[in-house]
Write a protein that holds these residues in place. Structure first.
Motif, mmCIF file in Angstrom:
data_model
loop_
_atom_site.group_PDB
_atom_site.id
_atom_site.type_symbol
_atom_site.label_atom_id
_atom_site.label_comp_id
_atom_site.label_asym_id
_atom_site.label_seq_id
_atom_site.Cartn_x
_atom_site.Cartn_y
_atom_site.Cartn_z
ATOM 1 N N SER A 149 0.826 -1.214 0.000
ATOM 2 C CA SER A 149 0.000 0.000 0.000
ATOM 3 C C SER A 149 0.855 1.257 0.000
ATOM 4 O O SER A 149 0.424 2.314 -0.464
ATOM 5 C CB SER A 149 -0.967 0.001 1.180
ATOM 6 N N SER A 150 2.074 1.158 0.488
ATOM 7 C CA SER A 150 2.935 2.345 0.527
ATOM 8 C C SER A 150 3.664 2.580 -0.800
ATOM 9 O O SER A 150 4.247 3.635 -0.994
ATOM 10 C CB SER A 150 3.946 2.218 1.656
ATOM 11 N N LEU A 151 3.634 1.591 -1.736
ATOM 12 C CA LEU A 151 4.321 1.746 -3.025
ATOM 13 C C LEU A 151 3.517 2.624 -3.973
ATOM 14 O O LEU A 151 2.285 2.639 -3.947
ATOM 15 C CB LEU A 151 4.536 0.381 -3.688
ATOM 16 N N GLN A 152 4.243 3.301 -4.854
ATOM 17 C CA GLN A 152 3.570 4.064 -5.906
ATOM 18 C C GLN A 152 3.033 3.079 -6.932
ATOM 19 O O GLN A 152 3.503 1.949 -7.052
ATOM 20 C CB GLN A 152 4.548 5.035 -6.571
ATOM 21 N N ILE A 153 2.086 3.507 -7.730
ATOM 22 C CA ILE A 153 1.396 2.640 -8.686
ATOM 23 C C ILE A 153 2.357 2.063 -9.723
ATOM 24 O O ILE A 153 2.230 0.908 -10.125
ATOM 25 C CB ILE A 153 0.202 3.381 -9.346
ATOM 26 N N ARG A 154 3.335 2.845 -10.184
ATOM 27 C CA ARG A 154 4.254 2.331 -11.203
ATOM 28 C C ARG A 154 5.111 1.207 -10.626
ATOM 29 O O ARG A 154 5.446 0.253 -11.322
ATOM 30 C CB ARG A 154 5.106 3.437 -11.779
ATOM 31 N N TYR A 155 5.464 1.272 -9.359
ATOM 32 C CA TYR A 155 6.236 0.194 -8.736
ATOM 33 C C TYR A 155 5.371 -1.041 -8.508
ATOM 34 O O TYR A 155 5.856 -2.163 -8.577
ATOM 35 C CB TYR A 155 6.876 0.658 -7.436
ATOM 36 N N LYS A 156 4.100 -0.822 -8.255
ATOM 37 C CA LYS A 156 3.169 -1.955 -8.124
ATOM 38 C C LYS A 156 3.051 -2.686 -9.450
ATOM 39 O O LYS A 156 3.082 -3.919 -9.501
ATOM 40 C CB LYS A 156 1.793 -1.478 -7.659
#
Length: 162
Positions: free
Chosen positions: A26-33
């Motif tokens: 949940s703490s990751l940015q969308i591009r890293y997800k």
């Protein structure tokens, strides 16, 4: 308070929830997800492809090895069989040529008058019938009329006793 958190984590873990992973994701940015999900999918698909290729290649290599072994075995068998047949024929040819030389010498003696025809026949029969081929084979001669000679009785009886 620390005990309470520990109990909560333990209850959530028993239920199949992993709050540490959830918190991290949940703490990751969308591009890293997206990057993480594509990397995971890529890794799993490569693992499956490599497993399939390994099984297929292994089966294919085993079949080729077995085929090559079969072909090599057949080739070696044919080589040994041919060599054996050639060796036997050469040995028999050498024996026949040597006997021809002996018989030709006896014929010359008969033609020169140094030996009677009957004595020459006895010597020829003695020389030829004294020879064996292999453990139990004997030579057999044909005359020009197609008739053959056989071992004298004394030779046959002597062989049976010894």
């Amino acid at each position: 308070m620390t005990r309470r958190k520990t109990r909560r984590v333990t209850k959530e873990m028993k239920q199949g929830n992993f709050p540490g992973i959830r918190l991290f994701l949940s703490s990751l940015q969308i591009r890293y997800k997206f990057l993480l999900s594509f990397a995971l999918i890529f890794f799993l698909s490569m693992l499956l492809c490599n497993l399939f290729i390994y099984v297929y290649v292994r089966h294919n290599i085993e079949d080729r090895i077995e085929s090559e072994l079969t072909n090599t075995t057949a080739m070696i068998y044919n080589l040994v069989n041919t060599s054996m047949n050639v060796a036997i024929k050469n040995h028999l040819r050498a024996v026949a040529e040597k006997n021809l030389d002996i018989l030709t010498a006896l014929y010359r003696k008969v033609s020169a008058g140094a030996l009677s025809r009957e004595d020459a026949r006895k010597r020829a029969a003695e020389v030829i019938l004294s020879q064996t081929i292999g453990a139990s084979g004997y030579l057999y001669c044909l005359d020009s009329n197609g008739g053959g000679g056989r071992a004298p009785e004394s030779r046959t009886h002597r062989h049976q006793r010894g």
